[in-house]
Design a protein around this motif. Structure first.
Motif, PDB file in Angstrom:
ATOM      1  N   HIS A   1     -25.808 -10.453   6.555  1.00 32.25           N
ATOM      2  CA  HIS A   1     -24.914  -9.536   5.858  1.00 32.25           C
ATOM      3  C   HIS A   1     -23.580  -9.496   6.584  1.00 32.25           C
ATOM      4  N   GLY A   2     -22.564  -9.070   5.872  1.00 38.96           N
ATOM      5  CA  GLY A   2     -21.249  -8.967   6.467  1.00 38.96           C
ATOM      6  C   GLY A   2     -20.523  -7.732   5.972  1.00 38.96           C
ATOM      7  N   ALA A   3     -19.531  -7.294   6.760  1.00 36.52           N
ATOM      8  CA  ALA A   3     -18.643  -6.208   6.366  1.00 36.52           C
ATOM      9  C   ALA A   3     -17.238  -6.599   6.781  1.00 36.52           C
ATOM     10  N   CYS A   4     -16.276  -6.170   5.995  1.00 38.21           N
ATOM     11  CA  CYS A   4     -14.899  -6.622   6.189  1.00 38.21           C
ATOM     12  C   CYS A   4     -13.948  -5.466   5.928  1.00 38.21           C
ATOM     13  N   ILE A   5     -12.930  -5.338   6.768  1.00 36.14           N
ATOM     14  CA  ILE A   5     -11.842  -4.412   6.468  1.00 36.14           C
ATOM     15  C   ILE A   5     -10.610  -5.224   6.083  1.00 36.14           C
ATOM     16  N   VAL A   6      -9.918  -4.732   5.080  1.00 32.47           N
ATOM     17  CA  VAL A   6      -8.663  -5.337   4.643  1.00 32.47           C
ATOM     18  C   VAL A   6      -7.544  -4.366   5.001  1.00 32.47           C
ATOM     19  N   GLU A   7      -6.590  -4.822   5.814  1.00 30.40           N
ATOM     20  CA  GLU A   7      -5.485  -3.973   6.227  1.00 30.40           C
ATOM     21  C   GLU A   7      -4.353  -4.019   5.212  1.00 30.40           C
TER      22      GLU A   7
ATOM     23  N   GLY B   1     -28.601  -6.873   9.315  1.00 30.72           N
ATOM     24  CA  GLY B   1     -28.710  -5.674   8.480  1.00 30.72           C
ATOM     25  C   GLY B   1     -27.377  -5.240   7.915  1.00 30.72           C
ATOM     26  N   ARG B   2     -27.370  -4.807   6.665  1.00 33.03           N
ATOM     27  CA  ARG B   2     -26.119  -4.388   6.033  1.00 33.03           C
ATOM     28  C   ARG B   2     -25.545  -3.125   6.686  1.00 33.03           C
ATOM     29  N   HIS B   3     -26.438  -2.200   7.095  1.00 31.07           N
ATOM     30  CA  HIS B   3     -25.964  -0.996   7.770  1.00 31.07           C
ATOM     31  C   HIS B   3     -25.314  -1.352   9.108  1.00 31.07           C
ATOM     32  N   ASN B   4     -25.951  -2.274   9.824  1.00 28.00           N
ATOM     33  CA  ASN B   4     -25.424  -2.676  11.127  1.00 28.00           C
ATOM     34  C   ASN B   4     -24.059  -3.334  11.001  1.00 28.00           C
ATOM     35  N   ALA B   5     -23.899  -4.173   9.970  1.00 26.82           N
ATOM     36  CA  ALA B   5     -22.612  -4.851   9.772  1.00 26.82           C
ATOM     37  C   ALA B   5     -21.507  -3.835   9.510  1.00 26.82           C
TER      38      ALA B   5
ATOM     39  N   THR C   1     -21.236  -7.092   1.897  1.00 21.75           N
ATOM     40  CA  THR C   1     -22.113  -7.960   1.121  1.00 21.75           C
ATOM     41  C   THR C   1     -23.335  -7.211   0.621  1.00 21.75           C
ATOM     42  N   GLY C   2     -23.602  -6.051   1.193  1.00 21.12           N
ATOM     43  CA  GLY C   2     -24.854  -5.351   0.917  1.00 21.12           C
ATOM     44  C   GLY C   2     -24.747  -4.305  -0.178  1.00 21.12           C
ATOM     45  N   ARG C   3     -25.909  -3.902  -0.673  1.00 22.65           N
ATOM     46  CA  ARG C   3     -25.999  -2.834  -1.665  1.00 22.65           C
ATOM     47  C   ARG C   3     -25.414  -1.551  -1.073  1.00 22.65           C
ATOM     48  N   ILE C   4     -24.670  -0.812  -1.869  1.00 22.51           N
ATOM     49  CA  ILE C   4     -24.106   0.460  -1.419  1.00 22.51           C
ATOM     50  C   ILE C   4     -25.068   1.570  -1.826  1.00 22.51           C
ATOM     51  N   SER C   5     -25.890   1.991  -0.887  1.00 20.98           N
ATOM     52  CA  SER C   5     -26.815   3.099  -1.101  1.00 20.98           C
ATOM     53  C   SER C   5     -26.181   4.373  -0.535  1.00 20.98           C
ATOM     54  N   TYR C   6     -26.866   5.503  -0.654  1.00 25.41           N
ATOM     55  CA  TYR C   6     -26.243   6.756  -0.244  1.00 25.41           C
ATOM     56  C   TYR C   6     -25.871   6.760   1.228  1.00 25.41           C
ATOM     57  N   GLU C   7     -26.717   6.141   2.081  1.00 21.10           N
ATOM     58  CA  GLU C   7     -26.403   6.163   3.511  1.00 21.10           C
ATOM     59  C   GLU C   7     -25.259   5.210   3.849  1.00 21.10           C
ATOM     60  N   MET C   8     -25.111   4.140   3.052  1.00 23.24           N
ATOM     61  CA  MET C   8     -23.953   3.268   3.226  1.00 23.24           C
ATOM     62  C   MET C   8     -22.685   4.009   2.795  1.00 23.24           C
TER      63      MET C   8
ATOM     64  N   GLY D   1     -15.915  -1.787  -1.645  1.00 20.54           N
ATOM     65  CA  GLY D   1     -16.406  -2.741  -2.625  1.00 20.54           C
ATOM     66  C   GLY D   1     -17.540  -3.580  -2.078  1.00 20.54           C
ATOM     67  N   SER D   2     -18.364  -4.110  -2.971  1.00 17.62           N
ATOM     68  CA  SER D   2     -19.509  -4.916  -2.571  1.00 17.62           C
ATOM     69  C   SER D   2     -19.696  -6.084  -3.529  1.00 17.62           C
ATOM     70  N   ARG D   3     -20.329  -7.146  -3.035  1.00 15.56           N
ATOM     71  CA  ARG D   3     -20.658  -8.276  -3.903  1.00 15.56           C
ATOM     72  C   ARG D   3     -21.908  -7.985  -4.738  1.00 15.56           C
ATOM     73  N   THR D   4     -22.565  -6.849  -4.447  1.00 15.13           N
ATOM     74  CA  THR D   4     -23.751  -6.476  -5.210  1.00 15.13           C
ATOM     75  C   THR D   4     -23.611  -5.046  -5.724  1.00 15.13           C
ATOM     76  N   ALA D   5     -24.716  -4.356  -5.977  1.00  8.49           N
ATOM     77  CA  ALA D   5     -24.676  -3.084  -6.696  1.00  8.49           C
ATOM     78  C   ALA D   5     -24.463  -1.885  -5.791  1.00  8.49           C
ATOM     79  N   ALA D   6     -24.154  -0.773  -6.437  1.00  4.19           N
ATOM     80  CA  ALA D   6     -24.195   0.550  -5.810  1.00  4.19           C
ATOM     81  C   ALA D   6     -25.308   1.339  -6.493  1.00  4.19           C
ATOM     82  N   THR D   7     -26.008   2.169  -5.733  1.00  2.00           N
ATOM     83  CA  THR D   7     -27.072   2.977  -6.324  1.00  2.00           C
ATOM     84  C   THR D   7     -26.482   4.166  -7.079  1.00  2.00           C
ATOM     85  N   LYS D   8     -27.287   4.739  -7.959  1.00  2.79           N
ATOM     86  CA  LYS D   8     -26.855   5.902  -8.727  1.00  2.79           C
ATOM     87  C   LYS D   8     -26.478   7.049  -7.802  1.00  2.79           C
ATOM     88  N   GLN D   9     -27.288   7.264  -6.754  1.00  2.98           N
ATOM     89  CA  GLN D   9     -27.011   8.351  -5.815  1.00  2.98           C
ATOM     90  C   GLN D   9     -25.690   8.122  -5.069  1.00  2.98           C
TER      91      GLN D   9
END
Length: 248
Positions: free
Chosen positions: A135-141, A153-157, A180-187, A200-208
């Protein structure tokens, strides 16, 4: 054909002599992860709260300043997160709702810009490109510069990239978070805690997560791939300049 396997290691985190937990982590950018995780879990409020960090044989030792207490946090109820090795967070959905709402700005980002940056993000992810299993995470300035962190892990990234931004004292209002990971409530909680206005994510966000994002004023965009995306919220920070777009 990818011939390398993604790596993960059990790493225990100790804060002021107290063991917080043992986490499955990819063994890189651990200093960034430590700052980010302590911040997103509400243990520190700024990088200056950390006096010293030591890494030794699968253990991270952190010494915090005298005014920061860890024991009350350890007594709080723990929540098992969805996916990614069943991580642990101390934040419930009720806790997340108590976080400060994002102050709306006049910043507007075209979806084409997010798609472009997601493509740059993918190209700048060497561990994923080598293994296909990271998984990856990125900031755009503001100037378009991107910074990427990767983990099993997506949370770790996300913790790693927030830790990197925290140490650089970057203003979250000027940044975009991509994952890259699903955006769940804890994300979403990590996003809100740092103060990102757009995620933003390349995949889904949960309803919560979407419900919380609407409540907190965070713009959430999912399925950022190719020439399409899904805008889950309607805060006005993302401009739909694509014809092939689904708006929920």
């Amino acid at each position: 054909m990818r011939t390398f396997c993604p790596e993960e290691y059990p790493i225990s985190l100790y804060v002021n002599g107290e063991e917080l937990a043992t986490y499955q982590l990819t063994n890189n950018d651990l200093i960034d992860w430590t700052y980010g995780h302590l911040f997103t879990e509400g243990i520190i409020d700024q990088a200056e709260d950390v006096v010293e960090i030591s890494l030794l044989e699968g253990k991270i030792y952190v010494q915090l300043g005298g005014d920061v207490e860890v024991t009350p946090m350890l007594k709080r109820k723990k929540y098992i997160t969805a996916g990614c090795g069943n991580g642990v967070t101390f934040f419930s959905m009720t806790d997340v709702k108590k976080l400060p709402k994002i102050q709306k700005s006049n910043r507007q980002m075209p979806l084409t810009y997010l798609l472009k940056k997601r493509h740059e993000f993918a190209k700048a992810s060497p561990m994923y490109n080598a293994t296909g299993g990271m998984h990856g995470a990125c900031i755009v300035e503001e100037n378009g510069e991107i910074t990427v962190r990767e983990d099993i892990g997506r949370h770790n990234a996300v913790d790693k990239i927030i830790g990197a931004a925290l140490q650089r004292k970057l203003d979250p209002k000027t940044l975009i978070l991509l994952t890259t990971g699903r955006i769940s409530y804890e994300m979403l909680a990590k996003t809100a805690r740092f103060g990102f206005e757009i995620v933003g994510s390349r995949t889904a966000a949960t309803k919560q997560a979407v419900q919380l994002a609407k409540f907190l004023g965070i713009e959430v965009v999912g399925y950022i791939r190719g020439k399409v995306a899904v805008v889950y919220t309607n805060n006005g920070n993302v401009i739909n300049d694509l014809k092939a777009i689904s708006k929920v």
